[in-house]
Write a protein that holds these residues in place. Structure first.
Motif, PDB file in Angstrom:
ATOM      1  N   MET A   1      16.934  55.660  13.346  1.00  0.00           N
ATOM      2  CA  MET A   1      16.520  55.794  14.750  1.00  0.00           C
ATOM      3  C   MET A   1      17.754  55.690  15.637  1.00  0.00           C
ATOM      4  O   MET A   1      18.439  54.681  15.669  1.00  0.00           O
ATOM      5  CB  MET A   1      15.533  54.682  15.112  1.00  0.00           C
ATOM      6  CG  MET A   1      14.969  54.781  16.509  1.00  0.00           C
ATOM      7  SD  MET A   1      13.966  53.319  16.902  1.00  0.00           S
ATOM      8  CE  MET A   1      12.700  53.444  15.632  1.00  0.00           C
ATOM      9  N   THR A   2      18.070  56.762  16.327  1.00  0.00           N
ATOM     10  CA  THR A   2      19.215  56.782  17.220  1.00  0.00           C
ATOM     11  C   THR A   2      18.713  56.883  18.649  1.00  0.00           C
ATOM     12  O   THR A   2      17.782  57.631  18.936  1.00  0.00           O
ATOM     13  CB  THR A   2      20.132  57.975  16.912  1.00  0.00           C
ATOM     14  OG1 THR A   2      20.548  57.903  15.551  1.00  0.00           O
ATOM     15  CG2 THR A   2      21.357  57.969  17.804  1.00  0.00           C
ATOM     16  N   SER A   3      19.323  56.129  19.536  1.00  0.00           N
ATOM     17  CA  SER A   3      18.883  56.127  20.926  1.00  0.00           C
ATOM     18  C   SER A   3      19.660  57.169  21.717  1.00  0.00           C
ATOM     19  O   SER A   3      20.893  57.190  21.717  1.00  0.00           O
ATOM     20  CB  SER A   3      19.089  54.735  21.539  1.00  0.00           C
ATOM     21  OG  SER A   3      18.672  54.735  22.884  1.00  0.00           O
ATOM     22  N   PHE A   4      18.945  58.073  22.392  1.00  0.00           N
ATOM     23  CA  PHE A   4      19.567  59.102  23.200  1.00  0.00           C
ATOM     24  C   PHE A   4      19.474  58.795  24.693  1.00  0.00           C
ATOM     25  O   PHE A   4      20.182  59.390  25.481  1.00  0.00           O
ATOM     26  CB  PHE A   4      18.921  60.455  22.917  1.00  0.00           C
ATOM     27  CG  PHE A   4      19.059  60.907  21.487  1.00  0.00           C
ATOM     28  CD1 PHE A   4      20.262  61.452  21.036  1.00  0.00           C
ATOM     29  CD2 PHE A   4      18.026  60.765  20.593  1.00  0.00           C
ATOM     30  CE1 PHE A   4      20.405  61.860  19.723  1.00  0.00           C
ATOM     31  CE2 PHE A   4      18.160  61.178  19.274  1.00  0.00           C
ATOM     32  CZ  PHE A   4      19.354  61.723  18.829  1.00  0.00           C
ATOM     33  N   HIS A   5      18.581  57.906  25.071  1.00  0.00           N
ATOM     34  CA  HIS A   5      18.408  57.560  26.474  1.00  0.00           C
ATOM     35  C   HIS A   5      18.915  56.143  26.734  1.00  0.00           C
ATOM     36  O   HIS A   5      18.866  55.289  25.856  1.00  0.00           O
ATOM     37  CB  HIS A   5      16.920  57.634  26.860  1.00  0.00           C
ATOM     38  CG  HIS A   5      16.345  59.011  26.764  1.00  0.00           C
ATOM     39  ND1 HIS A   5      15.085  59.258  26.255  1.00  0.00           N
ATOM     40  CD2 HIS A   5      16.853  60.217  27.106  1.00  0.00           C
ATOM     41  CE1 HIS A   5      14.848  60.567  26.295  1.00  0.00           C
ATOM     42  NE2 HIS A   5      15.906  61.162  26.805  1.00  0.00           N
ATOM     43  N   ASN A   6      19.374  55.907  27.955  1.00  0.00           N
ATOM     44  CA  ASN A   6      19.797  54.543  28.303  1.00  0.00           C
ATOM     45  C   ASN A   6      18.927  53.915  29.387  1.00  0.00           C
ATOM     46  O   ASN A   6      19.196  52.804  29.825  1.00  0.00           O
ATOM     47  CB  ASN A   6      21.278  54.514  28.717  1.00  0.00           C
ATOM     48  CG  ASN A   6      21.576  55.358  29.944  1.00  0.00           C
ATOM     49  OD1 ASN A   6      20.693  56.054  30.459  1.00  0.00           O
ATOM     50  ND2 ASN A   6      22.810  55.326  30.404  1.00  0.00           N
ATOM     51  N   PHE A   7      17.874  54.616  29.817  1.00  0.00           N
ATOM     52  CA  PHE A   7      16.886  54.071  30.741  1.00  0.00           C
ATOM     53  C   PHE A   7      15.491  54.461  30.260  1.00  0.00           C
ATOM     54  O   PHE A   7      15.322  55.544  29.695  1.00  0.00           O
ATOM     55  CB  PHE A   7      17.094  54.590  32.175  1.00  0.00           C
ATOM     56  CG  PHE A   7      18.175  53.874  32.928  1.00  0.00           C
ATOM     57  CD1 PHE A   7      17.896  52.716  33.641  1.00  0.00           C
ATOM     58  CD2 PHE A   7      19.478  54.346  32.912  1.00  0.00           C
ATOM     59  CE1 PHE A   7      18.885  52.057  34.342  1.00  0.00           C
ATOM     60  CE2 PHE A   7      20.475  53.690  33.601  1.00  0.00           C
ATOM     61  CZ  PHE A   7      20.191  52.547  34.315  1.00  0.00           C
ATOM     62  N   VAL A  46      21.152  49.659  18.187  1.00  0.00           N
ATOM     63  CA  VAL A  46      20.566  49.463  19.521  1.00  0.00           C
ATOM     64  C   VAL A  46      20.091  48.026  19.642  1.00  0.00           C
ATOM     65  O   VAL A  46      19.447  47.489  18.743  1.00  0.00           O
ATOM     66  CB  VAL A  46      19.391  50.434  19.751  1.00  0.00           C
ATOM     67  CG1 VAL A  46      18.787  50.225  21.147  1.00  0.00           C
ATOM     68  CG2 VAL A  46      19.849  51.872  19.587  1.00  0.00           C
ATOM     69  N   ARG A  47      20.385  47.405  20.775  1.00  0.00           N
ATOM     70  CA  ARG A  47      20.005  46.018  21.020  1.00  0.00           C
ATOM     71  C   ARG A  47      19.209  45.918  22.327  1.00  0.00           C
ATOM     72  O   ARG A  47      19.171  46.852  23.129  1.00  0.00           O
ATOM     73  CB  ARG A  47      21.254  45.135  21.130  1.00  0.00           C
ATOM     74  CG  ARG A  47      22.083  45.059  19.851  1.00  0.00           C
ATOM     75  CD  ARG A  47      23.338  44.229  20.091  1.00  0.00           C
ATOM     76  NE  ARG A  47      24.171  44.110  18.902  1.00  0.00           N
ATOM     77  CZ  ARG A  47      24.048  43.170  17.984  1.00  0.00           C
ATOM     78  NH1 ARG A  47      23.120  42.239  18.130  1.00  0.00           N
ATOM     79  NH2 ARG A  47      24.852  43.134  16.937  1.00  0.00           N
ATOM     80  N   ARG A 342      11.118  54.347  24.698  1.00  0.00           N
ATOM     81  CA  ARG A 342      12.192  54.879  25.541  1.00  0.00           C
ATOM     82  C   ARG A 342      12.580  56.299  25.134  1.00  0.00           C
ATOM     83  O   ARG A 342      12.857  57.143  25.999  1.00  0.00           O
ATOM     84  CB  ARG A 342      13.417  53.966  25.504  1.00  0.00           C
ATOM     85  CG  ARG A 342      14.539  54.483  26.403  1.00  0.00           C
ATOM     86  CD  ARG A 342      15.591  53.440  26.700  1.00  0.00           C
ATOM     87  NE  ARG A 342      16.411  53.122  25.536  1.00  0.00           N
ATOM     88  CZ  ARG A 342      17.407  52.241  25.569  1.00  0.00           C
ATOM     89  NH1 ARG A 342      17.662  51.566  26.695  1.00  0.00           N
ATOM     90  NH2 ARG A 342      18.116  51.980  24.488  1.00  0.00           N
ATOM     91  N   GLU A 343      12.606  56.571  23.844  1.00  0.00           N
ATOM     92  CA  GLU A 343      12.981  57.916  23.414  1.00  0.00           C
ATOM     93  C   GLU A 343      11.935  58.948  23.808  1.00  0.00           C
ATOM     94  O   GLU A 343      12.258  60.098  24.071  1.00  0.00           O
ATOM     95  CB  GLU A 343      13.231  57.937  21.903  1.00  0.00           C
ATOM     96  CG  GLU A 343      14.508  57.211  21.506  1.00  0.00           C
ATOM     97  CD  GLU A 343      15.664  57.521  22.434  1.00  0.00           C
ATOM     98  OE1 GLU A 343      16.033  58.706  22.592  1.00  0.00           O
ATOM     99  OE2 GLU A 343      16.199  56.579  23.051  1.00  0.00           O
ATOM    100  N   ALA A 344      10.667  58.525  23.878  1.00  0.00           N
ATOM    101  CA  ALA A 344       9.601  59.440  24.259  1.00  0.00           C
ATOM    102  C   ALA A 344       9.473  59.582  25.774  1.00  0.00           C
ATOM    103  O   ALA A 344       9.076  60.645  26.275  1.00  0.00           O
ATOM    104  CB  ALA A 344       8.278  58.976  23.675  1.00  0.00           C
TER     105      ALA A 344
END
Length: 349
Positions: A1-7, A46-47, A342-344
């Motif tokens: 799982m990689t995070s693409f968004h920061n908000f 991701v934390r 968040r990713e969705a």
């Protein structure tokens, strides 16, 4: 799982270490432990970004001095976290008073709001609190409210209006928490009514918790406002989401603070906390919510566009057993669920 968004930013809540604890129940979990568990959680790099706090001992004294607030800021920042929403201790056992009570009780309620706003503003000035609200409720039970609904609803609205005056002086916003255990806020229809009575949308909004709002559908404490029958067949997803849309359409325009959560459609209380929506782990086999899908009904408008009304989202694990909360695996599961939301439904900035 990689995070693409920061908000929106991802927060944990510290108050599950206090709410429903003490007395004949389990002992409280100290703030340092809650901060350490939050900071240690990690899913593929991701934390958690921050923590939301309850302004009550033994976590944070509502009468904290400037030096104590400075120490709190340093304690949080040393773990790579920021502070978001603050819960004002407005209830009588914590020094507050009922928002629909006698004049002296309402003054105590407002005193606690004033103190919470002072702390919030101070934390902002220290650079540790870039966003977030001051969370309030009516500090009254539905049974007492029902003795005179019209009068009591107006009293709560008047108290909340005065609370808005206080918040505005401090540059804060208030988030009214929707839970079936708070009089005048115990159903989705009454919650909307109250927000409309106050009519200060720039200052007073709604805090939606997915565990609590699920019970709004079932009409706990307000059968007249139920959108689903008590014996609803949870396999009937089409009906569920049709009614969920009705619920979220009514409250989303007011929503400024959001809790990701799971619920099994039952009520639960522990310690001195009244029964309300049971918080469950994301993978609870009895959980009724597709967390990621359901969150979208709150975070996207009727046309499917992101509202971006919440700069951060929070996980509230109120009344989880201490054994569960002190297990690091718990927070990795929760963090993974929040990353999925968040990713969705997130964005980059």
């Amino acid at each position: 799982m990689t995070s693409f968004h920061n908000f929106p930013k991802l927060h944990n809540a510290a108050w599950p270490g206090l709410v429903g604890k003490g007395g004949d129940g389990e002992p409280p979990i100290d703030l340092d432990t809650m901060l350490d568990l939050t900071a240690a959680a990690e899913v593929n790099g991701v934390r958690f970004d921050g923590i939301d706090l309850f302004l009550f001992d033994p976590h944070v004294n509502i009468d904290s001095t400037d030096q104590q607030i400075q120490t709190l800021a340093e304690k949080v920042s040393s773990r790579g976290l920021v502070i978001g929403t603050l819960v004002a201790p407005v209830w009588p056992p914590t020094g507050g008073g009922s928002a629909m009570g006698e004049s002296a009780e309402r003054d105590l309620f407002l005193q606690q709001v004033e103190k919470a706003c002072r702390i919030g503003a101070r934390l902002k000035s220290l650079g540790i609190r870039p966003y977030g609200c001051i969370r309030i409720d009516s500090a009254a039970d539905p049974g007492s409210w029902a003795n005179d609904p019209a009068k009591n609803q107006q009293l709560i609205a008047d108290t909340f209006g005065r609370a808005c005056d206080i918040a505005e002086r401090h540059g804060e916003r208030l988030a009214a928490e929707g839970e079936i255990c708070w009089g005048g806020m115990h159903s989705w229809r009454r919650m909307v009514e109250l927000l409309q009575l106050v009519n200060r949308p720039q200052t007073l909004g709604f805090q939606a918790d997915m565990a609590h709002t699920l019970l709004y559908l079932l009409g706990h404490n307000a059968p007249e406002d139920a959108l689903l029958s008590a014996d609803h067949d949870w396999k009937n997803e089409d009906l569920f989401y049709k009614k969920y849309q009705e619920l979220t359409d009514a409250l989303r325009p007011w929503t400024i603070d959001f809790h990701v959560a799971q619920n099994d459609a039952t009520v639960f209380g522990s310690g001195s906390h009244d029964k309300t929506g049971r918080h469950c782990l994301p993978d609870d086999p009895n959980g009724k919510l597709d967390i990621t899908k359901a969150a979208g009904y709150w975070l996207r408008d009727t046309s499917g566009e992101l509202t971006k009304a919440c700069q951060h989202i929070c996980w509230d694990g109120c009344m989880f057993p201490n054994e569960v909360m002190q297990d690091p695996a718990t927070w990795n599961k929760i963090l993974a669920a929040m990353i999925s939301v968040r990713e969705a439904h997130g964005w980059s900035d």
